[in-house]
Design a protein around this motif. Structure first.
Motif, PDB file in Angstrom:
ATOM      1  N   ALA A   1       1.441   5.903   6.473  1.00  0.00           N
ATOM      2  CA  ALA A   1       2.652   6.428   5.706  1.00  0.00           C
ATOM      3  C   ALA A   1       3.240   5.275   4.826  1.00  0.00           C
ATOM      4  O   ALA A   1       3.675   4.467   5.409  1.00  0.00           O
ATOM      5  CB  ALA A   1       3.645   7.031   6.674  1.00  0.00           C
ATOM      6  N   LEU A   2       3.605   5.787   3.755  1.00  0.00           N
ATOM      7  CA  LEU A   2       4.165   4.661   2.810  1.00  0.00           C
ATOM      8  C   LEU A   2       5.441   5.475   2.039  1.00  0.00           C
ATOM      9  O   LEU A   2       5.477   6.606   2.096  1.00  0.00           O
ATOM     10  CB  LEU A   2       3.306   4.538   1.425  1.00  0.00           C
ATOM     11  N   ASN A   3       6.402   4.530   1.861  1.00  0.00           N
ATOM     12  CA  ASN A   3       7.517   5.023   1.533  1.00  0.00           C
ATOM     13  C   ASN A   3       7.616   4.942  -0.127  1.00  0.00           C
ATOM     14  O   ASN A   3       6.566   4.382  -0.580  1.00  0.00           O
ATOM     15  CB  ASN A   3       8.726   4.563   1.912  1.00  0.00           C
ATOM     16  N   PRO A   4       8.290   5.452  -0.791  1.00  0.00           N
ATOM     17  CA  PRO A   4       8.292   5.587  -2.338  1.00  0.00           C
ATOM     18  C   PRO A   4       8.214   4.373  -3.152  1.00  0.00           C
ATOM     19  O   PRO A   4       7.707   4.140  -4.067  1.00  0.00           O
ATOM     20  CB  PRO A   4       9.489   6.471  -2.823  1.00  0.00           C
ATOM     21  N   ALA A   5       9.057   3.491  -2.384  1.00  0.00           N
ATOM     22  CA  ALA A   5       9.248   2.082  -3.026  1.00  0.00           C
ATOM     23  C   ALA A   5       7.645   1.319  -2.922  1.00  0.00           C
ATOM     24  O   ALA A   5       6.926   0.555  -3.940  1.00  0.00           O
ATOM     25  CB  ALA A   5      10.117   1.078  -2.460  1.00  0.00           C
TER      26      ALA A   5
ATOM     27  N   GLY B   1     -11.794   8.882   6.122  1.00  0.00           N
ATOM     28  CA  GLY B   1     -10.418   9.430   5.938  1.00  0.00           C
ATOM     29  C   GLY B   1      -9.930   9.778   4.637  1.00  0.00           C
ATOM     30  O   GLY B   1     -10.811   9.768   3.755  1.00  0.00           O
ATOM     31  N   GLY B   2      -8.783  10.156   4.658  1.00  0.00           N
ATOM     32  CA  GLY B   2      -8.205  10.727   3.339  1.00  0.00           C
ATOM     33  C   GLY B   2      -6.768  11.309   3.647  1.00  0.00           C
ATOM     34  O   GLY B   2      -5.906  11.281   4.562  1.00  0.00           O
ATOM     35  N   GLY B   3      -6.315  11.892   2.435  1.00  0.00           N
ATOM     36  CA  GLY B   3      -4.971  12.255   2.500  1.00  0.00           C
ATOM     37  C   GLY B   3      -4.258  12.018   1.254  1.00  0.00           C
ATOM     38  O   GLY B   3      -5.038  12.001   0.099  1.00  0.00           O
ATOM     39  N   SER B   4      -2.992  11.810   1.073  1.00  0.00           N
ATOM     40  CA  SER B   4      -2.122  11.766  -0.122  1.00  0.00           C
ATOM     41  C   SER B   4      -1.866  10.279  -0.134  1.00  0.00           C
ATOM     42  O   SER B   4      -2.274   9.402   0.720  1.00  0.00           O
ATOM     43  CB  SER B   4      -0.780  12.471  -0.202  1.00  0.00           C
ATOM     44  N   GLY B   5      -1.377   9.893  -1.425  1.00  0.00           N
ATOM     45  CA  GLY B   5      -0.819   8.475  -1.766  1.00  0.00           C
ATOM     46  C   GLY B   5       0.148   8.049  -0.626  1.00  0.00           C
ATOM     47  O   GLY B   5       0.343   7.005  -0.455  1.00  0.00           O
ATOM     48  N   GLU B   6       0.970   8.987  -0.223  1.00  0.00           N
ATOM     49  CA  GLU B   6       2.020   8.638   0.672  1.00  0.00           C
ATOM     50  C   GLU B   6       1.505   8.972   2.052  1.00  0.00           C
ATOM     51  O   GLU B   6       2.214   8.055   3.006  1.00  0.00           O
ATOM     52  CB  GLU B   6       2.809   9.898   0.243  1.00  0.00           C
TER      53      GLU B   6
ATOM     54  N   LEU C   1       0.561   0.983  -4.090  1.00  0.00           N
ATOM     55  CA  LEU C   1      -0.234   1.296  -2.771  1.00  0.00           C
ATOM     56  C   LEU C   1      -0.195   2.681  -2.645  1.00  0.00           C
ATOM     57  O   LEU C   1       0.593   3.366  -3.258  1.00  0.00           O
ATOM     58  CB  LEU C   1       0.860   0.419  -1.647  1.00  0.00           C
ATOM     59  N   ASN C   2      -1.395   2.924  -1.998  1.00  0.00           N
ATOM     60  CA  ASN C   2      -1.976   4.374  -1.831  1.00  0.00           C
ATOM     61  C   ASN C   2      -2.616   4.467  -0.533  1.00  0.00           C
ATOM     62  O   ASN C   2      -3.326   3.745  -0.141  1.00  0.00           O
ATOM     63  CB  ASN C   2      -3.156   4.620  -2.861  1.00  0.00           C
TER      64      ASN C   2
ATOM     65  N   PRO D   1       9.402  -1.786  -0.345  1.00  0.00           N
ATOM     66  CA  PRO D   1       8.132  -1.324  -0.296  1.00  0.00           C
ATOM     67  C   PRO D   1       8.073  -1.397   1.340  1.00  0.00           C
ATOM     68  O   PRO D   1       8.067  -2.273   1.982  1.00  0.00           O
ATOM     69  CB  PRO D   1       7.238  -2.139  -0.780  1.00  0.00           C
ATOM     70  N   GLY D   2       7.517  -0.205   1.915  1.00  0.00           N
ATOM     71  CA  GLY D   2       7.194  -0.080   3.352  1.00  0.00           C
ATOM     72  C   GLY D   2       6.067   0.502   3.773  1.00  0.00           C
ATOM     73  O   GLY D   2       5.622   1.645   3.089  1.00  0.00           O
ATOM     74  N   ALA D   3       5.205   0.193   4.628  1.00  0.00           N
ATOM     75  CA  ALA D   3       4.081   0.847   5.121  1.00  0.00           C
ATOM     76  C   ALA D   3       3.997   0.801   6.509  1.00  0.00           C
ATOM     77  O   ALA D   3       4.503  -0.169   7.274  1.00  0.00           O
ATOM     78  CB  ALA D   3       3.002  -0.085   4.556  1.00  0.00           C
TER      79      ALA D   3
END
Length: 118
Positions: free
Chosen positions: A63-67, A87-92, A73-74, A49-51
């Motif tokens: 920005a989050l990776n798929p793991a 703020g806001g955006g997508s889960g990724e 994580l969101n 997992p990476g953030a």
């Protein structure tokens, strides 16, 4: 564009409860911060997992990776928690702003603890 140091920044990742985490500030605009966050995220090991959080003078991009998404994580939720609902955006990939530079610095510093508390 500010993506040239992405590999070097990915190498600075620290562990936050099993999530490889990179926090950095840039003098670039929001578009540059997004590009840098994605570039660094894409250079983290995909099996972990990476953030990545990139702060600007008045904003923050995560920005989050798929793991990281797979462990729950969101990015949008993290941005909102760090910026008091802004703020806001997508889960990724998410961003927020409208804060003073010292508030952004504080938000970046608190990301590892927020991740660890999940």
């Amino acid at each position: 564009m500010l993506v040239a140091p992405a590999g070097e920044l990915a190498d600075t990742a620290t562990d936050a409860a099993g999530v490889q985490t990179v926090t950095v500030t840039t003098e670039g605009a929001a578009d540059d911060a997004r590009a840098l966050a994605v570039a660094v995220r894409d250079r983290l090991p995909g099996s972990l997992p990476g953030a990545v959080a990139v702060g600007t003078a008045t904003g923050l991009v995560i920005a989050l990776n798929p793991a990281a998404r797979q462990v729950g994580l969101n990015a949008s939720a993290l941005v909102k928690q760090l910026l008091g609902g802004r703020g806001g955006g997508s889960g990724e990939l998410a961003q927020g702003g409208g804060l003073a530079a010292d508030a952004i610095t504080g938000a970046l510093a608190s990301l590892p603890a927020l991740i660890a508390s999940r």
